[in-house]
Design an enzyme around this catalytic site. Sequence first.
Site, PDB file in Angstrom:
ATOM      1  N   PHE A   1      39.636  40.094  36.971  1.00  0.00           N
ATOM      2  CA  PHE A   1      38.207  39.803  37.136  1.00  0.00           C
ATOM      3  C   PHE A   1      37.733  40.443  38.429  1.00  0.00           C
ATOM      4  CE2 PHE A   1      34.514  37.504  38.652  1.00  0.00           C
ATOM      5  CZ  PHE A   1      33.713  37.541  37.527  1.00  0.00           C
TER       6      PHE A   1
ATOM      7  N   ASP B   1      41.564  43.677  45.348  1.00  0.00           N
ATOM      8  CA  ASP B   1      40.455  42.723  45.283  1.00  0.00           C
ATOM      9  C   ASP B   1      40.989  41.382  45.771  1.00  0.00           C
ATOM     10  OD1 ASP B   1      38.625  40.794  44.568  1.00  0.00           O
ATOM     11  OD2 ASP B   1      38.179  41.644  42.596  1.00  0.00           O
TER      12      ASP B   1
ATOM     13  N   LYS C   1      33.765  35.356  48.859  1.00  0.00           N
ATOM     14  CA  LYS C   1      33.923  33.909  48.665  1.00  0.00           C
ATOM     15  C   LYS C   1      33.984  33.116  49.980  1.00  0.00           C
ATOM     16  CE  LYS C   1      34.927  33.458  43.897  1.00  0.00           C
ATOM     17  NZ  LYS C   1      35.380  34.600  43.107  1.00  0.00           N
TER      18      LYS C   1
HETATM   19  C1  LIG Z   1      34.711  35.662  42.319  1.00  0.00           C
HETATM   20  C2  LIG Z   1      35.371  36.973  42.231  1.00  0.00           C
HETATM   21  C3  LIG Z   1      34.632  38.173  42.204  1.00  0.00           C
HETATM   22  C4  LIG Z   1      33.126  38.195  42.153  1.00  0.00           C
HETATM   23  O1  LIG Z   1      32.565  37.660  43.314  1.00  0.00           O
HETATM   24  P1  LIG Z   1      31.013  37.223  43.327  1.00  0.00           P
HETATM   25  O2  LIG Z   1      30.795  36.775  44.729  1.00  0.00           O
HETATM   26  O3  LIG Z   1      30.851  36.160  42.305  1.00  0.00           O
HETATM   27  O4  LIG Z   1      30.226  38.422  43.005  1.00  0.00           O
HETATM   28  C5  LIG Z   1      35.326  39.358  42.198  1.00  0.00           C
HETATM   29  N1  LIG Z   1      36.675  39.378  42.223  1.00  0.00           N
HETATM   30  C6  LIG Z   1      37.410  38.260  42.238  1.00  0.00           C
HETATM   31  C7  LIG Z   1      38.891  38.357  42.286  1.00  0.00           C
HETATM   32  C8  LIG Z   1      36.791  37.018  42.248  1.00  0.00           C
HETATM   33  O5  LIG Z   1      37.528  35.905  42.247  1.00  0.00           O
END
Ligand SMILES: *Cc1c(COP(=O)(O)O)cnc(C)c1O
Length: 408
Positions: A149, A235, A264
Site C-alpha cells: 500500500f 515506504d 503518519k
Molecule cells: C498510510 C500509508 C500511506 C498513505 O499515507 P496518507 O497519509 O494516507 O496519504 C502510504 N504508505 C503506507 C505504507 C501507509 O501506511
Amino acid sequence: MEELGANSQENGLTAALARRARRCLIGNYGERELALVRGDGVYVWDADGRRYLAFLSGIAVNVLGHCPRAVVEAVSRQVRTLIHVSNLYLIVPQIELAELLCGHSFEGARCFFCNSGTEANEAAIKLVRKYWYDRGEDRFEIISAEGSFHGRTLASVTATGQAKYRAGFGPLVPGFRYVPFNDVDALAEAVTERTAAVLLEPIQCEGGINIPDAGYLERVRELCDSKGGVLLVLDEVQTGNGRTGKLFAFQHTSITPDIVTVAKGLAGGLPIGAMIARTEIAASFGPGTHAATFGGNPLVCAAGVATLRELLKPGFMERVGELGRWFLELLREQVGGFSEVRDIRGQGFIVGVEVRGEPGEFVRRFRERGILVGSAGDRVVRFLPPLTAQREHIEAVVGAFRRILERC
Ligand SMILES: *Cc1c(COP(=O)(O)O)cnc(C)c1O
C-alpha cells in the site's frame, strides 16, 4: 484496571452526528458508528461520554498518544508566533526538523516536506523518474510488491500492489509492475534495463502485517546495486517514526536505502509527509521541479521537532522494541491456542493477529469492550498502540481478546 467503556449511556449524540454526516459528507469512508470528541494519552472519549483505549493511534499517527504535552506546547507556541509563510522563505522549524531527520537517517540525506504519505510517495516516484532522465537513461519503470500500500493519488495507487485499490481508476499511470513480496528471485526476474527503482515497505502494514524473511532487504539492496544502480525506495510511512523500535525499520538491517518516505506519526498528529533522499539523487529536484504550498510549514514542523525530540530521548524506542516483543509473547500465551487464531506476528508496536473469519467482527467486539483496534487486509486484526502505551494497557487488550475468543 477498571472495565473500559462500561458507563454506556444512550447513543443519542452519536446518532445525530451520523445523520448530519450523511447529509453533507461524501460516503468514501463508509458508515462510521463512533464520534470521538476528546483524547488524553492512550484514551479517547466519544460524543456520548464513553472512554476507549486507543490501540490504533489514529492509524499509526498518534505516536505519543492523544494531545501529548510536548506537541501541544510546541504547537501553541508556534501558532502564536507564525503559522504559515510559504516556501519562498526560509522556515526555521522546517530546517530544524530536516536536521533531525538527516542526522538520524543516513549519511548525505536531504529532506523534502509535504502533507501526507501519499504525497511523499508521489514525490519519490517523480524524483526517481527525474533522476534517470537527468542521466539520459531511459529507465522509468518502478517495481513494487503485491500486497503493498503506497497511497491514493493516481501514481501512488498505481504503485499499490492490490487490485481493490486500483479498480475503476484506469487508465492508471504507465511504468509500474508488481512482484510477490519477500521473493528476491521474482524481483530479479522482473528487473530490466528499464527499471528505475524498487519501491517496498519494510513491513507490509495495510496488506496484513507481512514481515519479510531476515536478509530480504539486504538481498534486494544487492540486486539493485548489481543492476546498474536501480534505486531502492522504502515506504516507511507506517513503519517509521519509532514504531518498530527504531526510528526507521530499515535500521534493523544493514542496508541504506536511496530514498525513504515517512508521514503518519512524524508530527505527533498534525498532517505531514517527508521524503528523504541521498544528496546525489535529491539534486534532480532542482529549483522549480517540485513543490508543496503547505509542505514543511512552521506549525507542522514545530510539531514534528517536538515529536522527534521525544522519540529520540534515551531508551524511548528501545522500550517500544522490548514491550512489542512482550506483547507478542503475551498474545501467543493467552490467545495463541484458540482455533480462531491462525498467526500472531509483528515488530515493535506493529502487531497483527491473523484470524479465521472477518477481522471487522473482532474490531467491533473490541469496541464494545472499550478498546479501539483496526484490521489489516481481510484476515488480520491490527494493533498500533501509541508508543507511550504501558504494560497494563497491553495486558488489558490481550485479556479482552481472550474473553472475546472465549465467547466465540
Ligand atoms: C498510510 C500509508 C500511506 C498513505 O499515507 P496518507 O497519509 O494516507 O496519504 C502510504 N504508505 C503506507 C505504507 C501507509 O501506511
